[in-house]
Design an enzyme around this catalytic site. Sequence first.
Site, PDB file in Angstrom:
ATOM      1  N   ARG A 149      68.890  42.124  17.166  1.00 47.81           N
ATOM      2  CA  ARG A 149      69.004  43.540  17.578  1.00 47.81           C
ATOM      3  C   ARG A 149      67.816  44.396  17.138  1.00 47.81           C
ATOM      4  NH1 ARG A 149      74.325  42.846  15.819  1.00 47.81           N
ATOM      5  NH2 ARG A 149      75.734  42.383  17.532  1.00 47.81           N
ATOM      6  N   LYS A 190      57.805  51.306  25.385  1.00 45.43           N
ATOM      7  CA  LYS A 190      58.398  50.543  26.506  1.00 45.43           C
ATOM      8  C   LYS A 190      58.053  49.068  26.334  1.00 45.43           C
ATOM      9  CE  LYS A 190      58.574  53.892  30.285  1.00 45.43           C
ATOM     10  NZ  LYS A 190      58.054  54.217  31.633  1.00 45.43           N
ATOM     11  N   GLU A 216      43.176  54.344  33.874  1.00 43.08           N
ATOM     12  CA  GLU A 216      44.265  55.038  33.165  1.00 43.08           C
ATOM     13  C   GLU A 216      43.711  56.211  32.338  1.00 43.08           C
ATOM     14  OE1 GLU A 216      47.354  54.396  33.840  1.00 43.08           O
ATOM     15  OE2 GLU A 216      47.347  52.351  34.627  1.00 43.08           O
ATOM     16  N   LYS A 220      48.681  60.482  25.962  1.00 40.38           N
ATOM     17  CA  LYS A 220      49.948  59.752  26.151  1.00 40.38           C
ATOM     18  C   LYS A 220      50.891  60.046  24.980  1.00 40.38           C
ATOM     19  CE  LYS A 220      52.489  55.756  27.320  1.00 40.38           C
ATOM     20  NZ  LYS A 220      52.574  54.439  27.888  1.00 40.38           N
ATOM     21  N   GLU A 269      61.638  59.142  29.029  1.00 41.22           N
ATOM     22  CA  GLU A 269      61.310  59.477  30.411  1.00 41.22           C
ATOM     23  C   GLU A 269      62.451  60.209  31.112  1.00 41.22           C
ATOM     24  OE1 GLU A 269      58.790  56.577  32.317  1.00 41.22           O
ATOM     25  OE2 GLU A 269      59.355  57.300  34.293  1.00 41.22           O
ATOM     26  N   ARG A 275      57.579  62.689  30.855  1.00 38.84           N
ATOM     27  CA  ARG A 275      56.902  61.386  30.767  1.00 38.84           C
ATOM     28  C   ARG A 275      56.592  60.821  32.153  1.00 38.84           C
ATOM     29  NH1 ARG A 275      58.052  56.389  26.512  1.00 38.84           N
ATOM     30  NH2 ARG A 275      56.513  55.013  27.401  1.00 38.84           N
ATOM     31  N   ASN A 298      53.059  58.684  35.676  1.00 39.60           N
ATOM     32  CA  ASN A 298      53.061  57.852  36.882  1.00 39.60           C
ATOM     33  C   ASN A 298      52.122  58.378  37.966  1.00 39.60           C
ATOM     34  OD1 ASN A 298      55.019  56.070  35.877  1.00 39.60           O
ATOM     35  ND2 ASN A 298      56.588  57.616  36.278  1.00 39.60           N
ATOM     36  N   HIS A 356      50.709  56.113  40.595  1.00 44.26           N
ATOM     37  CA  HIS A 356      51.349  54.800  40.477  1.00 44.26           C
ATOM     38  C   HIS A 356      52.259  54.438  41.652  1.00 44.26           C
ATOM     39  CE1 HIS A 356      49.523  54.688  36.600  1.00 44.26           C
ATOM     40  NE2 HIS A 356      50.114  53.566  36.265  1.00 44.26           N
ATOM     41  N   HIS A 374      51.692  50.928  43.214  1.00 46.91           N
ATOM     42  CA  HIS A 374      52.674  49.843  43.308  1.00 46.91           C
ATOM     43  C   HIS A 374      52.774  49.320  44.733  1.00 46.91           C
ATOM     44  CE1 HIS A 374      54.555  51.422  39.356  1.00 46.91           C
ATOM     45  NE2 HIS A 374      53.622  50.523  39.127  1.00 46.91           N
ATOM     46  N   HIS A 384      46.085  46.054  38.797  1.00 46.00           N
ATOM     47  CA  HIS A 384      46.856  47.294  38.661  1.00 46.00           C
ATOM     48  C   HIS A 384      45.940  48.526  38.528  1.00 46.00           C
ATOM     49  CE1 HIS A 384      50.009  50.042  37.508  1.00 46.00           C
ATOM     50  NE2 HIS A 384      49.403  50.290  36.368  1.00 46.00           N
TER      51      HIS A 384
HETATM   52  N1  LIG Z   1      54.598  49.220  28.030  1.00 44.98           N
HETATM   53  C1  LIG Z   1      53.932  50.133  28.698  1.00 44.98           C
HETATM   54  O1  LIG Z   1      54.099  51.338  28.515  1.00 44.98           O
HETATM   55  C2  LIG Z   1      52.897  49.683  29.706  1.00 44.98           C
HETATM   56  C3  LIG Z   1      51.993  50.621  30.224  1.00 44.98           C
HETATM   57  C4  LIG Z   1      51.026  50.159  31.108  1.00 44.98           C
HETATM   58  C5  LIG Z   1      50.976  48.826  31.482  1.00 44.98           C
HETATM   59  N2  LIG Z   1      51.880  47.962  30.965  1.00 44.98           N
HETATM   60  C6  LIG Z   1      51.838  46.532  31.343  1.00 44.98           C
HETATM   61  O2  LIG Z   1      50.610  46.011  30.883  1.00 44.98           O
HETATM   62  C7  LIG Z   1      50.265  44.875  31.675  1.00 44.98           C
HETATM   63  C8  LIG Z   1      48.792  44.906  31.964  1.00 44.98           C
HETATM   64  O3  LIG Z   1      48.134  44.872  30.735  1.00 44.98           O
HETATM   65  P1  LIG Z   1      46.550  44.830  30.573  1.00 44.98           P
HETATM   66  O4  LIG Z   1      45.901  45.619  31.623  1.00 44.98           O
HETATM   67  O5  LIG Z   1      46.281  45.155  29.150  1.00 44.98           O
HETATM   68  O6  LIG Z   1      46.155  43.355  30.935  1.00 44.98           O
HETATM   69  P2  LIG Z   1      46.623  41.884  30.553  1.00 44.98           P
HETATM   70  O7  LIG Z   1      47.522  41.818  29.409  1.00 44.98           O
HETATM   71  O8  LIG Z   1      47.026  41.293  31.843  1.00 44.98           O
HETATM   72  O9  LIG Z   1      45.215  41.275  30.140  1.00 44.98           O
HETATM   73  C9  LIG Z   1      44.163  41.245  31.080  1.00 44.98           C
HETATM   74  C10 LIG Z   1      43.260  40.036  30.844  1.00 44.98           C
HETATM   75  O10 LIG Z   1      42.430  40.277  29.722  1.00 44.98           O
HETATM   76  C11 LIG Z   1      42.497  39.174  28.823  1.00 44.98           C
HETATM   77  N3  LIG Z   1      42.200  39.747  27.504  1.00 44.98           N
HETATM   78  C12 LIG Z   1      42.970  40.561  26.743  1.00 44.98           C
HETATM   79  N4  LIG Z   1      42.281  41.019  25.700  1.00 44.98           N
HETATM   80  C13 LIG Z   1      41.028  40.478  25.785  1.00 44.98           C
HETATM   81  C14 LIG Z   1      39.845  40.581  25.004  1.00 44.98           C
HETATM   82  N5  LIG Z   1      39.752  41.400  23.968  1.00 44.98           N
HETATM   83  N6  LIG Z   1      38.770  39.862  25.396  1.00 44.98           N
HETATM   84  C15 LIG Z   1      38.837  39.060  26.496  1.00 44.98           C
HETATM   85  N7  LIG Z   1      39.897  38.934  27.279  1.00 44.98           N
HETATM   86  C16 LIG Z   1      40.993  39.647  26.925  1.00 44.98           C
HETATM   87  C17 LIG Z   1      43.853  38.596  29.045  1.00 44.98           C
HETATM   88  O11 LIG Z   1      43.939  37.269  28.623  1.00 44.98           O
HETATM   89  C18 LIG Z   1      43.991  38.740  30.558  1.00 44.98           C
HETATM   90  O12 LIG Z   1      43.307  37.706  31.206  1.00 44.98           O
HETATM   91  C19 LIG Z   1      51.150  44.922  32.904  1.00 44.98           C
HETATM   92  O13 LIG Z   1      52.101  43.889  32.825  1.00 44.98           O
HETATM   93  C20 LIG Z   1      51.824  46.278  32.814  1.00 44.98           C
HETATM   94  O14 LIG Z   1      53.127  46.252  33.365  1.00 44.98           O
HETATM   95  C21 LIG Z   1      52.828  48.360  30.087  1.00 44.98           C
END
Ligand SMILES: NC(=O)c1ccc[n+]([C@@H]2O[C@H](COP(=O)([O-])OP(=O)(O)OC[C@H]3O[C@@H](n4cnc5c(N)ncnc54)[C@H](O)[C@@H]3O)[C@@H](O)[C@H]2O)c1
Length: 367
Positions: free
Chosen positions: A121, A143, A190, A232, A242, A246, A250, A253, A257, A269
Amino acid sequence: MPTIRVNIPSAPHDLVIEPGALESLGDHLRAVAPHDRALLAMDENISETHGARARASLRRGGYAVSEVLLRADERQKSLDAVRSIYDALLANHFDRGSPVIAMGGGIVGDTAGYAAATYLRGVPLIHVPTTLLAMVDASIGGKTGVNYEIPGGQLGKNLIGAFHQPRLVVADPLVLGTLHDRHFKCGMAECIKHGMIADQDLLDDIGRDHARILAREVGALLALIERSARIKISIVERDEHEEGERALLNLGHTFAHAIESMPSLHLKHGEAVAIGLVAACSCAMQTRRIDPLWAEEVAGVIRACLLRVRLPRAAPLTALVHAMQFDKKARAGRLRLVLPVARGRCEIVDDVPKEVIESAWREVGAT
Ligand SMILES: NC(=O)c1ccc[n+]([C@@H]2O[C@H](COP(=O)([O-])OP(=O)(O)OC[C@H]3O[C@@H](n4cnc5c(N)ncnc54)[C@H](O)[C@@H]3O)[C@@H](O)[C@H]2O)c1
């Protein structure tokens, strides 16, 4: 070294942004989650480049480190990946006080975050974001979650999840040196979005300093990450779950999407968000919320960051409009869009006429 206090009432914590912060990860962790063991859930792509420093620092901090490597792929952002983390936690007798460290981009952060939210939990979670997007966005706000295949085969993004605030976020801008250009630029989209929502000066500065940022000069990165993360943070401090404001995050977005739902466009993305920001500006311009000059300025900043302002190839307008209806933010069949209403200010708008949306799609290259 900027340390930003994230004043979320249920779980206040710090975001440390510091070049070389990985070296002191163990000390930082000891201050918020003292224990004799820790689980490092890490992106497999950075295990060799940055993992060694994190492991060594955790050991110096007195932690026995167990490790799970995760693949940063949306198909692997799954309950199976979460199960692999549960298995490691159980095999190593982790209790409710043992911390989980999510080190990687948003995929790893969301997946390991969800495991930490649900194991016993909820156990302490520490984010060590390694992409620009994760530093300014995904690691902030609590999130967590994974994708889930909807019966019929379509991948439902972030359908299973929970809010679980981290105890600490440690961002070391030096790790961005190994990030692929394409992923780095996704983070820039972003940051531009954050400027449009709340800080015109940030937008202007990105436009002015884009070359230093794209070259990943540490000083420029520090300023960008801190200012963008602060936006943020201030929004989630006021609206953690949200229920209102919040949703402004988006911006762009709902369009993005829809673009992402078309694999043939091959856009990531952040790349889709950049086009979505242009489409949102178009809607705002057509409904006389913003002036065309500002919309052109925004497009100029996006282009300066080497992001596209139009689809790479024509895509069917009807399919894109249809895909927008499936956005999680659509309510009772009505689209809610976030639109800019002034420089550095946005609002949630419930009833944007369909013709306006269609014309925005045409402007970014839909046919
Ligand atoms: N929780 C939230 O509030 C929130 C907000 C925005 C996005 N997200 C999520 O985040 C995800 C996208 O995340 P992202 O854009 O960080 O990309 P990602 O996690 O897909 O990573 C992108 C690429 O970069 C590589 N990588 C990561 N760090 C590296 C580094 N320092 N050097 C070399 N390679 C590296 C990874 O292996 C991958 O190939 C999506 O699934 C999205 O839904 C979540």
